[in-house]
Motif scaffolding. Structure first.
Motif, PDB file in Angstrom:
ATOM      1  N   ALA A  36       6.496  -1.274 -10.434  1.00 19.03           N
ATOM      2  CA  ALA A  36       7.163  -0.934 -11.689  1.00 19.03           C
ATOM      3  C   ALA A  36       6.225  -1.126 -12.876  1.00 19.03           C
ATOM      4  CB  ALA A  36       8.409  -1.795 -11.860  1.00 19.03           C
ATOM      5  N   LEU A  37       6.522  -0.410 -13.954  1.00 19.97           N
ATOM      6  CA  LEU A  37       5.767  -0.513 -15.202  1.00 19.97           C
ATOM      7  C   LEU A  37       6.532  -1.373 -16.203  1.00 19.97           C
ATOM      8  CD1 LEU A  37       4.886   3.238 -15.246  1.00 19.97           C
ATOM      9  CD2 LEU A  37       3.141   1.444 -15.396  1.00 19.97           C
ATOM     10  N   ARG A  45       7.467   5.996 -10.730  1.00 22.33           N
ATOM     11  CA  ARG A  45       7.536   4.820 -11.611  1.00 22.33           C
ATOM     12  C   ARG A  45       7.384   5.220 -13.079  1.00 22.33           C
ATOM     13  NH1 ARG A  45      10.477   1.657  -8.623  1.00 22.33           N
ATOM     14  NH2 ARG A  45       9.457   1.072  -6.676  1.00 22.33           N
ATOM     15  N   ALA A  46       6.571   6.230 -13.347  1.00 23.00           N
ATOM     16  CA  ALA A  46       6.439   6.723 -14.718  1.00 23.00           C
ATOM     17  C   ALA A  46       7.761   7.322 -15.193  1.00 23.00           C
ATOM     18  CB  ALA A  46       5.323   7.754 -14.794  1.00 23.00           C
ATOM     19  N   PHE A  80      23.539   2.072 -19.825  1.00 20.26           N
ATOM     20  CA  PHE A  80      23.141   1.132 -18.787  1.00 20.26           C
ATOM     21  C   PHE A  80      22.374   1.830 -17.670  1.00 20.26           C
ATOM     22  CE2 PHE A  80      26.829  -0.868 -20.773  1.00 20.26           C
ATOM     23  CZ  PHE A  80      26.341  -2.140 -21.009  1.00 20.26           C
ATOM     24  N   ALA A  81      21.376   1.135 -17.158  1.00 17.94           N
ATOM     25  CA  ALA A  81      20.590   1.653 -16.038  1.00 17.94           C
ATOM     26  C   ALA A  81      21.160   1.136 -14.728  1.00 17.94           C
ATOM     27  CB  ALA A  81      19.135   1.210 -16.169  1.00 17.94           C
ATOM     28  N   SER A  82      20.960   1.886 -13.672  1.00 25.64           N
ATOM     29  CA  SER A  82      21.384   1.432 -12.348  1.00 25.64           C
ATOM     30  C   SER A  82      20.398   0.405 -11.813  1.00 25.64           C
ATOM     31  CB  SER A  82      21.461   2.617 -11.380  1.00 25.64           C
ATOM     32  OG  SER A  82      20.162   3.097 -11.088  1.00 25.64           O
ATOM     33  N   GLU A  83      20.844  -0.375 -10.830  1.00 23.56           N
ATOM     34  CA  GLU A  83      19.951  -1.361 -10.208  1.00 23.56           C
ATOM     35  C   GLU A  83      18.721  -0.680  -9.619  1.00 23.56           C
ATOM     36  OE1 GLU A  83      20.173  -4.798  -9.982  1.00 23.56           O
ATOM     37  OE2 GLU A  83      21.772  -4.589 -11.431  1.00 23.56           O
ATOM     38  N   SER A  84      18.913   0.506  -9.041  1.00 20.49           N
ATOM     39  CA  SER A  84      17.798   1.184  -8.388  1.00 20.49           C
ATOM     40  C   SER A  84      16.738   1.637  -9.388  1.00 20.49           C
ATOM     41  CB  SER A  84      18.306   2.394  -7.593  1.00 20.49           C
ATOM     42  OG  SER A  84      18.993   3.293  -8.433  1.00 20.49           O
ATOM     43  N   GLU A  85      17.125   1.835 -10.657  1.00 18.85           N
ATOM     44  CA  GLU A  85      16.153   2.206 -11.683  1.00 18.85           C
ATOM     45  C   GLU A  85      15.344   0.995 -12.140  1.00 18.85           C
ATOM     46  OE1 GLU A  85      17.610   5.591 -14.588  1.00 18.85           O
ATOM     47  OE2 GLU A  85      19.255   4.202 -14.222  1.00 18.85           O
ATOM     48  N   ASP A 110       0.810  -1.214   0.000  1.00 17.44           N
ATOM     49  CA  ASP A 110       0.000   0.000   0.000  1.00 17.44           C
ATOM     50  C   ASP A 110       0.846   1.268   0.000  1.00 17.44           C
ATOM     51  OD1 ASP A 110      -2.366  -1.406  -0.058  1.00 17.44           O
ATOM     52  OD2 ASP A 110      -2.710  -1.288   2.112  1.00 17.44           O
ATOM     53  N   SER A 111       2.143   1.120   0.234  1.00 19.52           N
ATOM     54  CA  SER A 111       3.041   2.279   0.272  1.00 19.52           C
ATOM     55  C   SER A 111       3.509   2.635  -1.138  1.00 19.52           C
ATOM     56  CB  SER A 111       4.261   1.967   1.139  1.00 19.52           C
ATOM     57  OG  SER A 111       5.258   2.965   0.980  1.00 19.52           O
ATOM     58  N   PRO A 112       3.598   3.923  -1.473  1.00 18.97           N
ATOM     59  CA  PRO A 112       4.088   4.318  -2.800  1.00 18.97           C
ATOM     60  C   PRO A 112       5.607   4.230  -2.927  1.00 18.97           C
ATOM     61  CG  PRO A 112       3.628   6.267  -1.504  1.00 18.97           C
ATOM     62  CD  PRO A 112       3.160   5.094  -0.675  1.00 18.97           C
ATOM     63  N   HIS A 113       6.293   3.918  -1.831  1.00 23.18           N
ATOM     64  CA  HIS A 113       7.753   3.962  -1.813  1.00 23.18           C
ATOM     65  C   HIS A 113       8.428   2.652  -2.204  1.00 23.18           C
ATOM     66  CE1 HIS A 113       7.493   7.923  -0.090  1.00 23.18           C
ATOM     67  NE2 HIS A 113       6.721   7.469   0.877  1.00 23.18           N
ATOM     68  N   PHE A 114       7.634   1.608  -2.450  1.00 20.98           N
ATOM     69  CA  PHE A 114       8.218   0.301  -2.740  1.00 20.98           C
ATOM     70  C   PHE A 114       7.606  -0.298  -4.000  1.00 20.98           C
ATOM     71  CE2 PHE A 114       8.355   1.116   1.801  1.00 20.98           C
ATOM     72  CZ  PHE A 114       9.732   1.026   2.030  1.00 20.98           C
ATOM     73  N   ASN A 115       8.378  -1.152  -4.644  1.00 21.32           N
ATOM     74  CA  ASN A 115       7.963  -1.747  -5.915  1.00 21.32           C
ATOM     75  C   ASN A 115       7.086  -2.973  -5.679  1.00 21.32           C
ATOM     76  OD1 ASN A 115       7.711  -2.778  -8.471  1.00 21.32           O
ATOM     77  ND2 ASN A 115       9.870  -3.237  -8.754  1.00 21.32           N
ATOM     78  N   ALA A 116       5.865  -2.714  -5.264  1.00 16.31           N
ATOM     79  CA  ALA A 116       4.859  -3.762  -5.040  1.00 16.31           C
ATOM     80  C   ALA A 116       3.527  -3.072  -4.839  1.00 16.31           C
ATOM     81  CB  ALA A 116       5.203  -4.602  -3.810  1.00 16.31           C
TER      82      ALA A 116
END
Length: 312
Positions: free
Chosen positions: A77-78, A153-154, A169-174, A66-72
């Motif tokens: 992620a899109l 995420r957008a 290359f993208a970073s892991e965090s991206e 339910d938090s906007p700060h995590f990828n779930a």
């Protein structure tokens, strides 16, 4: 003879990666850590009231979804089509019952759907539209795709598409992000749960380790409970969550030795980032990662709460 109740423990992760301090504002870092505390307290309340480890990890992961700060869930992620496809799983260490969902697009809390499936002999895993349809039959809340999308995420999808165009290359965090929890309840039972939106700009239909029992999630009474984060394909190839349990059971390694060894052997030499949160039957907490940071936290057997993001 009086049986002394097990002292309860809960731990979680919120994803690992090369997490630059500049990635978020100071307020965002603080808000993310506040949601970690909220998730831990939700799970610990369940345990303190005599609830099961399964109930505790479900409650904990639901807060993170339910938090906007995590990828779930909200904030997932899109994929390459600009859509959300959600994966989750949960496992009961006492019974080996498990439930998993892959590629869901509407259920608000995928971990709750995985929990519903855990109660079924067949199926224990559903994917895509069938998963969302089953969620409706179980009375679970569903949401439009727009609910899961956040500005961050957008922006990440736009950045990943730019990397593709420019050949950079993208970073892991991206790219990555996952949430997960492990718990030990007062009856001595273990449980684990994991949930994710996968990685930014992933192929449509791609399923990672968070939906795969034994790869990203595993729990077995008497040994350990494990939830993983990082490049899912590598966790699937090496069946990491189960392998940690096997190393303890058959190789006589400690929980920490098992987690460190598999990261050192199967991830670091290949330049692949990974993180593991786990507990053993004695309530020992393990938080191992080979990246700059991993959102993590726990409430230990003494009731002490700990939250961290980076190695320092």
């Amino acid at each position: 003879m009086t049986t002394v109740p097990t002292r309860t423990v809960i731990a979680l992760h919120g994803g690992c990666g090369v997490m630059s301090r500049a990635l978020l504002s100071e307020a965002e870092w603080e808000d993310a850590c506040a949601d970690i505390r909220k998730a831990l307290e939700a799970g610990y309340t369940v345990l303190s009231e005599g609830g099961s480890a399964v109930e505790a990890v479900e409650a904990c992961v639901t807060v993170l979804e339910d938090s906007p700060h995590f990828n779930a869930g909200h904030g997932a992620a899109l994929n390459a089509n600009g859509q959300h496809e959600l994966d989750a799983s949960i496992m009961d260490g006492a019974t080996a019952q498990a439930g998993a969902v892959a590629g869901a697009q509407a259920v608000r809390n995928p971990v709750r759907l995985a929990r519903k499936l855990m109660g079924q002999t067949i199926p224990m895993m559903l994917a895509g539209p069938a998963a969302d349809a089953y969620a409706v039959t179980q009375g679970l809340e569903t949401m439009p795709q727009s609910y899961f999308t956040t500005p961050r995420r957008a922006e990440a999808l736009a950045a990943m598409r730019a990397h593709d165009r420019l050949g950079t290359f993208a970073s892991e965090s991206e790219k990555h992000g996952t949430v997960g929890a492990v718990a030990l309840d007062c009856a001595g039972n273990l449980a684990a749960a994991t949930s994710t939106g996968g990685f930014t700009n992933k192929a449509v239909g791609r399923v990672g380790d968070s939906a795969v029992i034994g790869a990203g999630t595993y729990a077995r009474n008497g040994i350990c409970a494990v939830s993983c984060t990082g490049q899912g394909e590598q966790f699937i190839r090496h069946v990491v969550a189960h392998d940690i349990a096997a190393r303890i059971c058959y190789g006589n390694q400690t929980l920490t030795e098992a987690a460190r060894t598999i990261l050192a052997e199967s991830f670091t030499p290949h330049g692949i980032g990974g993180g593991i949160i786990a507990i053993d039957q004695e309530g020992t907490i393990c938080a191992e990662f080979n990246t700059e940071g991993m959102f993590r936290g726990w409430i230990d057997a003494d009731g002490a709460l700990f939250v961290a993001t980076h190695r320092d």
